[in-house]
Structure formats: structure tokens, C-alpha cells
Design a protein around this motif. Structure first.
Motif, mmCIF file in Angstrom:
data_model
loop_
_atom_site.group_PDB
_atom_site.id
_atom_site.type_symbol
_atom_site.label_atom_id
_atom_site.label_comp_id
_atom_site.label_asym_id
_atom_site.label_seq_id
_atom_site.Cartn_x
_atom_site.Cartn_y
_atom_site.Cartn_z
ATOM 1 N N PHE A 139 0.793 -1.253 0.061
ATOM 2 C CA PHE A 139 -0.065 -0.112 0.125
ATOM 3 C C PHE A 139 0.863 1.248 -0.032
ATOM 4 N N ALA A 140 2.120 1.177 0.519
ATOM 5 C CA ALA A 140 2.834 2.376 0.710
ATOM 6 C C ALA A 140 3.422 2.554 -0.725
ATOM 7 N N THR A 141 3.700 1.506 -1.564
ATOM 8 C CA THR A 141 3.994 1.631 -2.934
ATOM 9 C C THR A 141 2.962 2.349 -3.540
ATOM 10 N N PHE A 142 1.871 2.163 -3.443
ATOM 11 C CA PHE A 142 0.696 2.903 -4.078
ATOM 12 C C PHE A 142 0.804 4.143 -3.706
ATOM 13 N N SER A 143 1.014 4.502 -2.493
ATOM 14 C CA SER A 143 0.843 5.864 -2.102
ATOM 15 C C SER A 143 2.164 6.851 -2.949
ATOM 16 N N TYR A 144 3.375 6.207 -2.695
ATOM 17 C CA TYR A 144 4.655 6.775 -3.429
ATOM 18 C C TYR A 144 4.166 6.940 -4.845
ATOM 19 N N ALA A 145 3.704 5.911 -5.601
ATOM 20 C CA ALA A 145 3.470 6.339 -7.133
ATOM 21 C C ALA A 145 2.215 7.167 -7.291
ATOM 22 N N ILE A 146 1.318 7.206 -6.293
ATOM 23 C CA ILE A 146 0.268 8.348 -6.489
ATOM 24 C C ILE A 146 0.885 9.708 -6.293
ATOM 25 N N ASN A 147 2.082 9.862 -5.519
ATOM 26 C CA ASN A 147 2.565 11.203 -5.140
ATOM 27 C C ASN A 147 3.457 11.626 -6.402
ATOM 28 N N ALA A 148 3.968 10.871 -7.031
ATOM 29 C CA ALA A 148 4.914 10.752 -8.145
ATOM 30 C C ALA A 148 4.130 11.630 -9.226
ATOM 31 N N ILE A 149 2.679 10.907 -9.441
ATOM 32 C CA ILE A 149 1.978 11.445 -10.516
ATOM 33 C C ILE A 149 1.548 12.966 -10.094
ATOM 34 N N LEU A 150 1.110 13.237 -8.863
ATOM 35 C CA LEU A 150 0.658 14.512 -8.379
ATOM 36 C C LEU A 150 1.568 15.459 -8.714
ATOM 37 N N VAL A 151 2.950 15.187 -8.146
ATOM 38 C CA VAL A 151 3.945 16.259 -8.209
ATOM 39 C C VAL A 151 4.150 16.433 -9.871
ATOM 40 N N ARG A 152 3.914 15.413 -10.934
ATOM 41 C CA ARG A 152 4.242 15.810 -12.171
ATOM 42 C C ARG A 152 3.029 16.743 -12.578
ATOM 43 N N ARG A 153 1.912 16.663 -11.968
ATOM 44 C CA ARG A 153 0.571 17.331 -12.360
ATOM 45 C C ARG A 153 0.783 18.802 -11.658
ATOM 46 N N LEU A 154 1.731 19.017 -10.864
ATOM 47 C CA LEU A 154 2.001 20.567 -10.441
ATOM 48 C C LEU A 154 2.462 21.462 -11.382
ATOM 49 N N PRO A 155 2.195 22.601 -11.296
ATOM 50 C CA PRO A 155 2.514 23.704 -11.833
ATOM 51 C C PRO A 155 4.205 24.043 -11.504
ATOM 52 N N SER A 156 4.745 24.795 -12.199
ATOM 53 C CA SER A 156 6.101 25.182 -11.748
ATOM 54 C C SER A 156 6.305 25.403 -10.655
ATOM 55 N N TYR A 157 7.444 24.903 -9.853
ATOM 56 C CA TYR A 157 7.491 24.837 -8.331
ATOM 57 C C TYR A 157 9.113 24.662 -8.070
ATOM 58 N N ASN A 158 9.448 25.254 -7.068
ATOM 59 C CA ASN A 158 10.888 25.165 -6.579
ATOM 60 C C ASN A 158 10.876 23.885 -5.722
ATOM 61 N N PRO A 159 11.854 22.893 -6.118
ATOM 62 C CA PRO A 159 11.842 21.876 -5.405
ATOM 63 C C PRO A 159 12.058 21.806 -3.783
ATOM 64 N N VAL A 160 13.013 22.844 -3.373
ATOM 65 C CA VAL A 160 13.141 23.116 -2.056
ATOM 66 C C VAL A 160 12.041 23.529 -1.402
ATOM 67 N N VAL A 161 11.334 24.327 -2.007
ATOM 68 C CA VAL A 161 10.153 24.899 -1.288
ATOM 69 C C VAL A 161 8.982 23.961 -1.124
ATOM 70 N N THR A 162 8.805 23.130 -2.036
ATOM 71 C CA THR A 162 7.691 21.667 -1.970
ATOM 72 C C THR A 162 8.495 20.675 -1.006
ATOM 73 N N ALA A 163 9.540 20.511 -1.081
ATOM 74 C CA ALA A 163 10.112 19.637 -0.096
ATOM 75 C C ALA A 163 9.971 19.982 1.339
ATOM 76 N N ALA A 164 10.211 21.255 1.719
ATOM 77 C CA ALA A 164 9.875 21.871 2.769
ATOM 78 C C ALA A 164 8.649 21.718 3.227
#
Length: 226
Positions: free
Chosen positions: A93-118
Motif C-alpha cells: 500500500f505504501a508503494t501505491f502511495s508513493y506512485a500516486i505522489n509521483a503522479i501528483l508532483v508531475r501534475r503540479l505547476p512550476s515549483y521550487n523543489p526546495v519549497v515543496t520539499a519543505a
């Protein structure tokens, strides 16, 4: 955008919680093997939610090989009704969560990786710290130096710094490319667990690792466009 961020943050928290809970009953090597299922889940989700990430016959066959590897890993628990079955499912189930996260990040507008990681770290902390204080009563516990250093490393290295890299790679190369890191996760986790923790190396889990890695490799094969 705010909704995507919220789901992303809570998805990260859910993955952390599931992995920590699941690893109470299964080895780090088995956890690594099951985590290797993440790129195969990402591939399926990307077909529907990311442009230019369509399925083909190699991806489908690779997915089936990966599933076979997961079944090999979980088979003793499936036929023996072991308590480790639930732990293995939590890791999946955790792998499904990480997979969903990866898709959501790709669908975000332009972002600063440091800001989003914070943002991920802050929101995850706001969710988990109250539970930690309530459940474990840390002021009544004693922690060894090894345990404290391990937690510090987990927080700074493979969590905070790795999250910055995750956002940067997904933003530039896409979620499916990022998921290919799972080539090395099962190998490193499996043999490190054996080397440092004395975990047993079994032919069954070695076979599962081969199936999963070959499956991931097949998903990268391109189909010629006629």
C-alpha cells in the motif's frame, strides 16, 4: 494546486506510516523487494494521468513479471496465514502511495523543489508529531545513541534531502523515469540487510528479485512507432 499539494503531503505521511508499521514483522530485504513494485504502479497510473506515458505490450508484460515477483515474496504468508502477510500488504500500500505522489508532483505547476520539499516535511511533521507525543510518551522513554543517530539520518538523508531530489527529478524527467530508481532499491536493501543485520538470503526471494527487476527493465523498452 492547493488540493494537489494537500494530497501529496498526506500521501507522503501515509507511506512513512505504512512502511514503519509493516517493517515490524518483515525484514528490510523483503521490504526492499516489495517497494520495487512502485515503478510498475507508477507506470499504470501514468498511462491515465500523464501525457506521453502510454502503456505498450512490454510494459504490460513487465507489470505481470513484477506481480509474479511480489506473489513469490508473499506466498509463504498467503498459504500459511502468517502475521507477516498484513505487514507485506502495508508495504505494498505504501508503494501505491508513493506512485500516486509521483503522479501528483508531475501534475503540479512550476515549483521550487526546495519549497515543496519543505512543505512536505512541515505538513508531515504536523500530522505525525502529535500522534508520536500521545502514543509513545517520548519524555518517558530512553533512546540509545545508535537509535538517535539512526533517526537523525533517516530524517535528514533519505527523507528531507531525498525529497528535494525527488521533486527536482520528477519536474525535469517525469514520474516514470524517477520510478526506475527501484532497480537498485531491492538489491541494496536485500544485500545490506543480509550484510549488516544478518538477514537470511533465500532462493525464493532471490528469484522474486530477478522477476521484479526484469519486469521493470521490460517497462523501459520502447515500441517502434510505425
Amino acid at each position: 494546486m492547493g488540493d494537489l499539494f494537500t494530497v501529496r503531503y498526506y500521501g507522503e505521511f501515509v507511506a512513512f506510516f505504512l512502511i514503519s508499521t509493516g517493517q515490524k514483522d518483515i525484514s528490510s530485504g523483503i521490504t526492499g523487494l516489495l517497494m520495487a513494485f512502485m515503478p510498475l504502479v507508477t507506470m499504470i497510473l501514468a498511462h491515465y494521468f500523464v501525457s506521453g506515458e502510454s502503456l505498450n505490450r512490454f510494459k504490460i508484460f513487465g507489470f505481470l513479471l513484477g506481480i509474479t515477483g511480489v506473489v513469490i515474496v508473499l506466498w509463504p504468508s498467503l498459504v500459511g496465514a502468517h502475521s507477516s502477510l498484513l505487514s507485506g500488504l502495508l508495504i505494498l500500500f505504501a508503494t501505491f502511495s508513493y506512485a500516486i505522489n509521483a503522479i501528483l508532483v508531475r501534475r503540479l505547476p512550476s515549483y521550487n523543489p526546495v519549497v515543496t520539499a519543505a512543505g512536505v516535511m512541515i505538513i508531515s511533521s504536523l500530522v505525525i508529531v502529535p500522534l508520536w507525543l500521545w502514543q509513545d510518551l517520548p519524555w518517558q522513554q530512553s533512546y540509545s545513541l545508535t537509535a538517535s543517530l539512526s533517526m537523525l539520518w533517516l530524517g535528514v538523508g533519505p527523507t528531507a534531502f531525498a525529497t528535494i531530489l525527488l521533486f527536482a527529478v520528477i519536474g525535469s524527467a517525469g514520474p516514470t523515469f524517477l520510478s526506475y530508481i527501484n532497480y537498485v532499491i531491492p538489491i541494496v536493501a536485500y544485500f545490506t540487510g543480509a550484510l549488516l543485520l544478518g538477514e537470511a538470503i533465500e532462493w525464493r526471494t532471490l528469484a522474486a528479485m530477478i522477476f521484479i527487476i526484469i519486469g521493470i527493465a521490460l517497462t523501459r523498452k520502447r515500441v517502434a512507432i510505425e
